[in-house]
Design a protein around this motif. Sequence first.
Motif, mmCIF file in Angstrom:
data_model
loop_
_atom_site.group_PDB
_atom_site.id
_atom_site.type_symbol
_atom_site.label_atom_id
_atom_site.label_comp_id
_atom_site.label_asym_id
_atom_site.label_seq_id
_atom_site.Cartn_x
_atom_site.Cartn_y
_atom_site.Cartn_z
ATOM 1 N N PHE A 7 36.694 34.213 36.453
ATOM 2 C CA PHE A 7 36.591 33.624 36.129
ATOM 3 C C PHE A 7 36.391 32.165 36.157
ATOM 4 C CE2 PHE A 7 38.660 37.621 33.258
ATOM 5 C CZ PHE A 7 37.601 38.291 33.093
ATOM 6 N N THR A 8 36.357 32.134 36.856
ATOM 7 C CA THR A 8 36.231 30.199 37.788
ATOM 8 C C THR A 8 36.009 29.979 36.552
ATOM 9 O OG1 THR A 8 35.631 31.116 39.673
ATOM 10 C CG2 THR A 8 35.911 29.064 39.577
ATOM 11 N N GLY A 9 36.524 28.700 36.681
ATOM 12 C CA GLY A 9 35.544 27.474 34.821
ATOM 13 C C GLY A 9 36.181 27.841 34.226
ATOM 14 N N GLN A 10 36.591 29.513 33.608
ATOM 15 C CA GLN A 10 37.153 28.915 32.498
ATOM 16 C C GLN A 10 38.766 28.693 31.893
ATOM 17 O OE1 GLN A 10 36.556 33.062 30.465
ATOM 18 N NE2 GLN A 10 34.565 33.596 32.089
ATOM 19 N N THR A 11 39.464 28.771 30.699
ATOM 20 C CA THR A 11 40.405 28.507 30.493
ATOM 21 C C THR A 11 40.952 29.629 29.740
ATOM 22 O OG1 THR A 11 40.011 26.102 30.806
ATOM 23 C CG2 THR A 11 41.544 26.375 28.409
ATOM 24 N N ALA A 12 41.819 29.533 30.062
ATOM 25 C CA ALA A 12 43.215 30.793 29.255
ATOM 26 C C ALA A 12 43.936 30.741 29.164
ATOM 27 C CB ALA A 12 43.251 31.857 30.447
ATOM 28 N N ILE A 13 44.845 31.300 27.462
ATOM 29 C CA ILE A 13 45.852 30.832 26.970
ATOM 30 C C ILE A 13 46.536 32.197 26.973
ATOM 31 C CG2 ILE A 13 47.186 30.052 25.132
ATOM 32 C CD1 ILE A 13 45.003 28.562 24.092
ATOM 33 N N VAL A 14 47.468 32.018 27.426
ATOM 34 C CA VAL A 14 48.844 34.318 27.267
ATOM 35 C C VAL A 14 49.672 33.234 26.690
ATOM 36 C CG1 VAL A 14 49.556 35.383 28.255
ATOM 37 C CG2 VAL A 14 47.330 34.700 29.303
ATOM 38 N N THR A 15 50.161 33.685 25.303
ATOM 39 C CA THR A 15 50.963 33.359 24.685
ATOM 40 C C THR A 15 52.569 34.218 25.252
ATOM 41 O OG1 THR A 15 51.111 34.962 22.531
ATOM 42 C CG2 THR A 15 49.730 33.036 22.606
ATOM 43 N N GLY A 16 53.394 34.108 25.097
ATOM 44 C CA GLY A 16 54.499 35.613 25.447
ATOM 45 C C GLY A 16 54.548 35.875 27.358
ATOM 46 N N ALA A 26 49.238 37.084 32.767
ATOM 47 C CA ALA A 26 48.912 35.411 32.893
ATOM 48 C C ALA A 26 48.628 35.887 34.690
ATOM 49 C CB ALA A 26 50.080 34.303 32.788
ATOM 50 N N GLU A 27 49.908 36.435 35.229
ATOM 51 C CA GLU A 27 49.292 37.297 36.408
ATOM 52 C C GLU A 27 48.170 37.136 37.105
ATOM 53 O OE1 GLU A 27 54.066 37.456 38.127
ATOM 54 O OE2 GLU A 27 52.292 39.399 37.755
ATOM 55 N N ALA A 34 40.920 31.426 37.081
ATOM 56 C CA ALA A 34 40.838 30.634 35.907
ATOM 57 C C ALA A 34 41.524 29.370 35.763
ATOM 58 C CB ALA A 34 41.184 31.834 34.373
ATOM 59 N N ASP A 35 41.877 28.683 34.968
ATOM 60 C CA ASP A 35 42.600 27.791 34.117
ATOM 61 C C ASP A 35 43.655 28.179 32.960
ATOM 62 O OD1 ASP A 35 44.452 25.277 33.945
ATOM 63 O OD2 ASP A 35 43.009 24.424 33.075
ATOM 64 N N VAL A 36 44.826 28.645 33.405
ATOM 65 C CA VAL A 36 45.987 29.780 32.403
ATOM 66 C C VAL A 36 46.631 28.611 32.274
ATOM 67 C CG1 VAL A 36 47.521 31.552 33.234
ATOM 68 C CG2 VAL A 36 44.883 31.878 34.210
ATOM 69 N N TRP A 37 46.897 29.043 30.954
ATOM 70 C CA TRP A 37 47.946 28.268 29.902
ATOM 71 C C TRP A 37 48.888 28.724 29.633
ATOM 72 C CZ3 TRP A 37 49.194 22.734 29.983
ATOM 73 C CH2 TRP A 37 48.128 21.579 30.655
ATOM 74 N N ILE A 38 50.066 29.194 29.894
ATOM 75 C CA ILE A 38 51.015 30.054 29.853
ATOM 76 C C ILE A 38 52.481 29.678 28.174
ATOM 77 C CG2 ILE A 38 53.187 31.408 29.962
ATOM 78 C CD1 ILE A 38 52.513 32.127 32.587
ATOM 79 N N TRP A 39 51.837 29.966 27.271
ATOM 80 C CA TRP A 39 52.941 29.106 26.092
ATOM 81 C C TRP A 39 53.485 30.820 24.989
ATOM 82 C CZ3 TRP A 39 48.286 27.807 21.225
ATOM 83 C CH2 TRP A 39 47.650 26.812 22.225
ATOM 84 N N ASP A 40 54.772 30.195 25.635
ATOM 85 C CA ASP A 40 56.103 30.909 25.919
ATOM 86 C C ASP A 40 57.295 30.438 25.014
ATOM 87 O OD1 ASP A 40 56.949 33.932 26.674
ATOM 88 O OD2 ASP A 40 59.107 32.816 26.144
ATOM 89 N N ILE A 41 58.237 30.739 24.523
ATOM 90 C CA ILE A 41 59.079 29.811 24.166
ATOM 91 C C ILE A 41 59.580 29.414 24.866
ATOM 92 C CG2 ILE A 41 60.921 31.765 23.130
ATOM 93 C CD1 ILE A 41 61.250 30.660 20.774
ATOM 94 N N ASP A 42 60.022 30.267 25.752
ATOM 95 C CA ASP A 42 60.327 29.766 27.129
ATOM 96 C C ASP A 42 60.293 29.454 28.552
ATOM 97 O OD1 ASP A 42 62.928 30.063 26.591
ATOM 98 O OD2 ASP A 42 63.379 32.762 26.838
ATOM 99 N N PRO A 43 60.169 28.239 29.322
ATOM 100 C CA PRO A 43 58.998 27.490 29.718
ATOM 101 C C PRO A 43 59.371 28.607 30.932
ATOM 102 C CG PRO A 43 59.789 25.846 27.960
ATOM 103 C CD PRO A 43 60.626 26.691 27.880
ATOM 104 N N VAL A 44 58.085 28.222 31.936
ATOM 105 C CA VAL A 44 58.095 29.342 32.696
ATOM 106 C C VAL A 44 57.529 28.895 34.474
ATOM 107 C CG1 VAL A 44 56.044 31.459 32.296
ATOM 108 C CG2 VAL A 44 57.697 31.925 33.458
ATOM 109 N N GLU A 45 58.144 28.407 35.700
ATOM 110 C CA GLU A 45 57.125 28.566 36.778
ATOM 111 C C GLU A 45 56.277 29.447 37.411
ATOM 112 O OE1 GLU A 45 59.178 26.830 39.649
ATOM 113 O OE2 GLU A 45 59.897 24.987 37.863
ATOM 114 N N LEU A 46 54.778 29.886 37.318
ATOM 115 C CA LEU A 46 54.212 30.895 38.064
ATOM 116 C C LEU A 46 53.409 30.685 38.637
ATOM 117 C CD1 LEU A 46 53.885 34.307 37.569
ATOM 118 C CD2 LEU A 46 51.960 33.508 35.891
ATOM 119 N N PRO A 47 52.908 30.305 40.120
ATOM 120 C CA PRO A 47 52.206 29.475 40.807
ATOM 121 C C PRO A 47 50.761 29.857 39.908
ATOM 122 C CG PRO A 47 53.769 31.113 41.833
ATOM 123 C CD PRO A 47 53.788 31.142 40.308
ATOM 124 N N GLY A 48 50.360 28.777 39.925
ATOM 125 C CA GLY A 48 48.673 28.116 39.270
ATOM 126 C C GLY A 48 48.747 28.497 38.338
#
Length: 239
Positions: A7-16, A26-27, A34-48
Amino acid sequence: MQVRYDFTGQTAIVTGGARGIGRAIAEGVVATGADVWIWDIDPVELPGTRSVAVDVTQRADIARALTCLDGGRIDILVNDAGYLGSYRSFEGFDPAEWRQILEVNLLGMFEVTHQVLPLMRRARAGRIVNMGSLAGKEGLPSLAAYSAASAGIIAFTKALSREINDTEIRVNCVAPGPIDTRMIRDLGNETADAMIEASPLGRLGDPKEVAALVMWLCSDASAFNMGAVFDMSGGRARY
């Protein structure tokens, strides 16, 4: 055999995406390039990945998170934010709690999709995967509100897919049965053990197994699937 996607070059959003199934998704997606954005009520540190604090029931939170993408293209949206609520009879529920269940699981998915879909419309392409539940197909006792919200997710998936069939946007749903996450374990050992006993495979699902199905739905290999509901129940689903 491990299936690999690019999925190189794609942008993904994962809620929760801070924990449980969402984190596994997300992992998995970030490992595809892919360029992954995590949307969650609690921010999280996940490499990449990049994480933004988002309450999916709040339109302003979603709009603010979208500004971080600078109006860019969104290729993948996984609506996974959810709230199980208490495991009790409907009569024993506080109405405020079943409203919260509906707001997070169903209305939150509406809010996110309503703001992301126009960006996919502009590109006339994209993948939306809505995370429902086996409860939405069968209606589970002591989970009446969650079952109702999950059934709404399934119906919404089918309806939306027919509205956008003039594009290359694909909308599908995954309906997991009990998966080995904190959400299930928090119900208590007795409840989790009963779920395992009811499973033809005799175990809870692995979040990575759900993530693998989601990634397939986001890939070109799944281009003919539209408005479908895919079980991930270990054989518990009856239809």
